[in-house]
Scaffold this motif. Structure first.
Motif, PDB file in Angstrom:
ATOM      1  N   ARG A   1     130.467  45.178 -46.528  1.00 44.76           N
ATOM      2  CA  ARG A   1     130.543  44.833 -47.957  1.00 44.76           C
ATOM      3  C   ARG A   1     129.193  44.323 -48.463  1.00 44.76           C
ATOM      4  O   ARG A   1     128.781  44.625 -49.583  1.00 44.76           O
ATOM      5  CB  ARG A   1     131.626  43.776 -48.194  1.00 44.76           C
ATOM      6  CG  ARG A   1     133.040  44.307 -48.113  1.00 44.76           C
ATOM      7  CD  ARG A   1     134.036  43.327 -48.745  1.00 44.76           C
ATOM      8  NE  ARG A   1     133.977  42.017 -48.114  1.00 44.76           N
ATOM      9  CZ  ARG A   1     134.732  41.648 -47.084  1.00 44.76           C
ATOM     10  NH1 ARG A   1     135.592  42.510 -46.562  1.00 44.76           N
ATOM     11  NH2 ARG A   1     134.628  40.428 -46.578  1.00 44.76           N
TER      12      ARG A   1
ATOM     13  N   GLU B   1     133.537  43.975 -41.432  1.00 41.84           N
ATOM     14  CA  GLU B   1     133.846  44.349 -42.816  1.00 41.84           C
ATOM     15  C   GLU B   1     132.994  43.560 -43.803  1.00 41.84           C
ATOM     16  O   GLU B   1     132.565  44.104 -44.833  1.00 41.84           O
ATOM     17  CB  GLU B   1     135.333  44.119 -43.089  1.00 41.84           C
ATOM     18  CG  GLU B   1     136.243  45.075 -42.329  1.00 41.84           C
ATOM     19  CD  GLU B   1     137.709  44.748 -42.520  1.00 41.84           C
ATOM     20  OE1 GLU B   1     138.003  43.667 -43.111  1.00 41.84           O
ATOM     21  OE2 GLU B   1     138.565  45.540 -42.074  1.00 41.84           O
ATOM     22  N   ARG B   2     132.736  42.285 -43.500  1.00 41.50           N
ATOM     23  CA  ARG B   2     131.889  41.486 -44.383  1.00 41.50           C
ATOM     24  C   ARG B   2     130.456  42.026 -44.413  1.00 41.50           C
ATOM     25  O   ARG B   2     129.832  42.097 -45.470  1.00 41.50           O
ATOM     26  CB  ARG B   2     131.893  40.033 -43.919  1.00 41.50           C
ATOM     27  CG  ARG B   2     131.156  39.086 -44.875  1.00 41.50           C
ATOM     28  CD  ARG B   2     131.134  37.675 -44.337  1.00 41.50           C
ATOM     29  NE  ARG B   2     130.321  37.586 -43.137  1.00 41.50           N
ATOM     30  CZ  ARG B   2     130.632  36.866 -42.073  1.00 41.50           C
ATOM     31  NH1 ARG B   2     131.764  36.185 -42.034  1.00 41.50           N
ATOM     32  NH2 ARG B   2     129.841  36.835 -41.024  1.00 41.50           N
TER      33      ARG B   2
ATOM     34  N   LYS C   1     136.826  41.989 -36.466  1.00 41.94           N
ATOM     35  CA  LYS C   1     136.878  43.047 -37.473  1.00 41.94           C
ATOM     36  C   LYS C   1     136.491  42.528 -38.855  1.00 41.94           C
ATOM     37  O   LYS C   1     135.822  43.215 -39.628  1.00 41.94           O
ATOM     38  CB  LYS C   1     138.292  43.636 -37.507  1.00 41.94           C
ATOM     39  CG  LYS C   1     138.420  44.864 -38.375  1.00 41.94           C
ATOM     40  CD  LYS C   1     139.816  45.457 -38.300  1.00 41.94           C
ATOM     41  CE  LYS C   1     139.920  46.690 -39.188  1.00 41.94           C
ATOM     42  NZ  LYS C   1     141.293  47.274 -39.144  1.00 41.94           N
TER      43      LYS C   1
ATOM     44  N   THR D   1     129.507  52.430 -38.304  1.00 40.90           N
ATOM     45  CA  THR D   1     129.743  51.187 -37.559  1.00 40.90           C
ATOM     46  C   THR D   1     130.034  51.575 -36.118  1.00 40.90           C
ATOM     47  O   THR D   1     131.005  52.294 -35.844  1.00 40.90           O
ATOM     48  CB  THR D   1     130.926  50.400 -38.153  1.00 40.90           C
ATOM     49  OG1 THR D   1     132.083  51.238 -38.168  1.00 40.90           O
ATOM     50  CG2 THR D   1     130.619  49.951 -39.574  1.00 40.90           C
TER      51      THR D   1
END
Length: 652
Positions: free
Chosen positions: A343, A339-340, A335, A385
């Motif tokens: 971002r 998320e990286r 996860k 996603t």
């Protein structure tokens, strides 16, 4: 009374603080700095008081919140606000049905009704009984005009605590227009190599999840080497349908494309483009010639922004194609990695060159909001996603496609249809028992079976007459083709060798202007050194792709990265048909630039060709005289001179 309550609360808070900090106070009293302990206790007491005051204020403001608003209702467009539709009279019902027809016409077959909202955008809401009655009336209205309704979402309105629970509803009304078979949107699929573009399209169109080794993409490939390497090198098309109730129609329910077209009210045509850098010219051709409505940039979650991702994003933005992002392969990553990557995408989209507003879609409600705002504002960029293997969040993307409205409204469509016929030739085939077939997009006008057109320009700058035999759209027969639609046209026994990509088929009433030279206002995006006269670049203008030479730069001797100028280009092989104001993109190696056509210079090539011919004749005479002076034999002289003449002719 309030003062006494607040005083009592303060005393209780102080006592609690003193008790909790008693060990610290004792230890501080034993040391030299006993005053600091008292200060710390008083600071904590004040902070507790402040927190309780904030809580008290928030409780007061909850009952007096400002009511939520939507933007005021627009006279034009396909969005309609209705406070309630409870038991209308017959005259009122007929008026409402006529109003629904207007909204459907504005949305080219789709309309969105907001129930429980006033015309100024105030979210009033309805009780449960009134909402049921309003939806029943809206369903009757849709049946009268031959449409279906789909409840997109319901929301509670609770800004006033004195009122009972009230709801607003958002309803999609869909009807196929009488003059066409289905709504059609074209989506170009971009992204780096091995990011999962073809696999995602295979899962969407076939209705089966991938096995993790690329099984879903096999039906999309057109060549053997694509199957062997797993990399797309050509442009392929896939379709995904939605019926009038918003349900998905794909190859899992239908055996052929004709069945999908017959069962669908809305069609999404995916243009699968190549991701590898060596196929960049094919990707640019797909973006410029097929006129996609939207672009879907696929980014792998485990690699992030890599390879041609930035370049494809820049191409879509340069051509002003609205773009949304899909982060694939989330099943392979933790996860934190996903998320990286998100971002990283948000950071790139917010940079001054992009100026986009990223919007991460995490629920069906987000998907509905993203689809509506994405069509209204070019700065909104939805981010999905998902996984093609586990199917995670795949339904959110389908909801987004189902609600996504067309960009052009009915007025723009009507204006294009009133113009003369102009069809761009993008692909050329030879089909057994059919003959020559051309594929492309109808830019303007209406094309019918049996219509006579002219095609060109040829290498000599001429246009040839032909007759349209039959029309196929999305692999099913079609009698009439309208502006903005893509199709294939059968030309019978017309000689295929006379056709090439980049030609146009236009009405016999049109006097098409062809040109060897044209001027364009450009911006040089990147160049290693200086851009000057004599530089050769590959120019992309619509379906035209040809090498051109820079003849001159108006007002400047040279250009550097980021500078602007009006530049004159000259095609080196054959003349082309261009339109004023058409978007232009040119490249050569790492050199890239964008712009638009400002003027056409149609007759300039004849003068240049005469000058080149005269110069070649003079050089040939000088060469022949030198051979005579050197005493070469007649055979050798004729052989060498013939080769030199061919060389000079090719140079000309």
């Amino acid at each position: 009374m309030d003062a006494r309550m607040s005083g009592g609360t303060g005393v209780v808070g102080t006592t609690a603080n003193v008790r909790s900090n008693l060990p610290n106070v004792r230890s501080n009293l034993q040391g030299p700095s006993s005053g600091n302990g008292r200060r710390m206790t008083s600071k904590k007491t004040r902070s507790k008081k402040g927190k309780r005051r904030k809580r008290r204020r928030s409780k007061k403001t909850k009952t007096n919140r400002t009511p939520p608003y939507l933007p005021p209702e627009a006279e034009e467009g396909n969005i309609e606000y209705k406070l309630k539709l409870v038991n209308p009279t017959q005259y009122r019902f007929e008026h409402l049905a006529t109003q629904l027809k207007w909204r459907l016409q504005e949305g080219r077959g789709e309309a969105v009704y907001q129930i429980g909202v006033e015309d100024n955008g105030l979210l009033v809401g309805l009780s449960e009984g009134d909402m049921r009655a309003s939806l029943k009336t809206l369903r009757r209205m849709a049946e009268k005009v031959g449409a279906d309704i789909t409840l997109l979402r319901e929301r509670e309105v609770d800004y006033d605590s004195d009122r009972s629970c009230r709801k607003i509803a958002e309803v999609l009304v869909r009807k196929v227009p009488d003059d066409q078979q289905f709504l059609d949107l074209r989506v170009a699929v971009l992204g780096n190599v091995d990011s999962g573009k073809s696999t995602l399209l295979g899962v969407l169109t076939q209705g089966e999840l991938d096995n993790g080794r690329g099984r879903a993409r096999l039906n999309l490939f057109r060549h053997l080497h694509e199957i062997q390497t797993g990399r797309t090198s050509s442009i392929s098309f896939e379709i995904l349908g939605f019926n009038s109730k918003g349900e998905v129609v794909n190859y899992s329910d239908s055996r052929t494309a004709e069945e999908i077209c017959e069962s669908s009210s809305k069609m999404i045509t995916f243009i699968d483009l190549a991701g590898h850098h060596k196929y960049l010219k094919t990707t640019i051709f797909g973006l410029t010639s097929y006129c996609p409505d939207f672009a879907m940039l696929v980014v792998s979650a485990n690699t992030g922004i890599a390879g041609t991702t930035r370049e494809h994003l820049g191409l879509a933005m340069a051509l002003k194609v609205p773009i949304f992002i899909v982060v694939s392969k989330v099943d392979l990553c933790a996860k934190g990695t996903v998320e990286r990557t998100v971002r990283q995408l948000e950071y790139v989209l917010k940079l001054p060159g992009c100026n986009k507003v990223p919007m991460v879609v995490a629920s069906p409600d987000d998907a509905v909001t993203a689809a509506q705002q994405f069509a209204q504002s070019s700065s909104i960029t939805p981010i999905f996603t998902l996984s093609s293997v586990s199917g995670e969040s795949l339904d959110l993307l389908k909801v987004f496609f189902n609600i996504l409205p067309p960009l052009s409204n009915s007025k723009e469509q009507e204006e294009l249809m009133q113009q003369l016929t102009e069809f761009q030739v993008d692909e050329i085939y030879t089909v057994p028992d059919v003959g020559t077939v051309v594929g492309g997009t109808l830019y303007s006008g209406v094309c019918r079976e049996g219509e006579r057109l002219v095609v060109g320009p040829t290498d000599e700058g001429r246009f040839l007459r032909l007759k349209v035999g039959s029309i196929h759209r999305n692999r099913s027969a079609c009698r009439v083709l309208r502006a903005g639609q893509a199709a294939t046209l059968a030309l019978g026994n017309f000689d295929r060798s006379l056709l090439r990509k980049g030609m146009v088929m236009v009405s016999t009433k049109m006097n098409p202007t062809i040109c060897w030279q044209f001027e364009a206002a450009i911006v040089l995006l990147f160049h290693a050194k200086t851009f000057r006269r004599g530089f050769q670049v590959t120019v992309h203008v619509g379906n035209v792709r040809q090498t051109a030479t820079v003849e001159c730069l108006h007002g400047k001797e040279e250009l550097r990265t980021g500078e602007r100028a009006v530049v004159c280009f000259r095609f080196i092989k054959h003349p082309e048909y261009l339109r004023m104001g058409a978007k232009l993109l040119f490249r050569e190696g790492v050199t890239k630039g964008i712009g638009h056509v400002t003027s056409l210079l149609p007759n300039s090539h004849n003068h240049d060709q005469n000058q080149i011919h005269d110069q070649n004749q003079r050089e040939w005479c000088i060469l022949e005289r030198r051979f005579d002076e050197c005493g070469f034999g007649r055979t050798a002289k004729v052989g060498v001179l013939s080769r030199s003449r061919v060389t000079s002719w090719k140079a000309g």
